[in-house]
Enzyme design. Sequence first.
Site, PDB file in Angstrom:
ATOM      1  CB  SER A 160     -31.749   0.090  19.917  1.00 50.21           C
ATOM      2  OG  SER A 160     -31.989   1.857  19.835  1.00 50.21           O
ATOM      3  CG  ASP A 169     -39.009   0.963  23.733  1.00 51.37           C
ATOM      4  OD1 ASP A 169     -38.624   1.537  23.776  1.00 51.37           O
ATOM      5  OD2 ASP A 169     -38.615  -0.307  22.601  1.00 51.37           O
ATOM      6  CG  HIS A 204     -35.128   0.481  23.955  1.00 47.45           C
ATOM      7  ND1 HIS A 204     -35.480   0.596  22.688  1.00 47.45           N
ATOM      8  CD2 HIS A 204     -33.660   1.281  23.011  1.00 47.45           C
ATOM      9  CE1 HIS A 204     -34.920   0.880  22.009  1.00 47.45           C
ATOM     10  NE2 HIS A 204     -34.125   0.969  22.126  1.00 47.45           N
TER      11      HIS A 204
END
Length: 323
Positions: free
Chosen positions: A166, A266, A299
């Site tokens: 991320s 995601d 995610h």
Amino acid sequence: MDSNVKEIATEVLPYIRVYKDGSVDRLVDSPIVPPCNEDPETGVSSKDIVVSKSPPISARIYLPKHVEQSPKIPLLVYFHGGAFCFESAFSFVETKYMNRLAKQANVVVISIEYRLAPEHPLPIGYEDCWSGLQWVASHSIDGGLKDEPWLSTYVDFDRLYVGGDSAGANLAHVILLRAGSEGLNGVKIKGAFLTHPYFWGSKPIGSEIKNNEEREKLATCMMWHLVYPEAPGGIDNPMLNPVVEGGPSLAGLGCSRLLISVAKEDLLRDRGVSYYHAVKKSGWKGELMELVDVEGEDHAFHILAHESETAMKLIQKLASFIV
């Protein structure tokens, strides 16, 4: 009105709330846990170290079981996720993840604890991670710094990797460009993996198009404005939008192996895929680049749902990438 109630300056729910007095509530942090002399699941040892007192940068370092001084093993320098404003190298979920990576890849791992926004707005986090990586690389020099014996004793610096998830993947990208342009104390980064990278931009692509009307209200936009309010170009700053026109050439990424991992559910998926194709078209001279696209997952699933079979498979894939 209760005079003790603090006034909210801004919030990005369900992640973070910032008050007008400067205090911050981080709403989704995983609990901090201590290092472990021998993790009961993996046998990996860990300890916390000081990288720099000024600026204050620390790290958690991991050593697999039964490692000898010869042959030496690879090193992974890792940058945790959390939108630049929450999570920690010392948290439960990150420690669990690092233990598994260290064991499965048989690598020394050092996870950098960089300073968080909004108290320390970007680019401070980028600078902390670069300083941390430079400090790590200094252990490769004969007669240089020998502050951390696990680095100087067990690491093959010809097999240095960086990685992140991320926001940590975003950090890794920026670090790779800087290493490519400035060098790294004579050390070359062999490979990098960017997992579910936090990239964005003003023009919607792919599945983002259906959310275009509420685009400025998406956490991906709001977080960037919170953590880097002075960013030149806003959400089209090349650090967030690496494919923006006029940004640094991706041909300058300073590594020879690159793995991009995305998840089908995601919101950031199409940005990672776009980045992969942009690197391929850039003229980057690396020896290997791979895209991993995981069906049915969202995610950071490999960290948040770390016991799942799919998470285990992804961690094994990342581990096998480090050679």
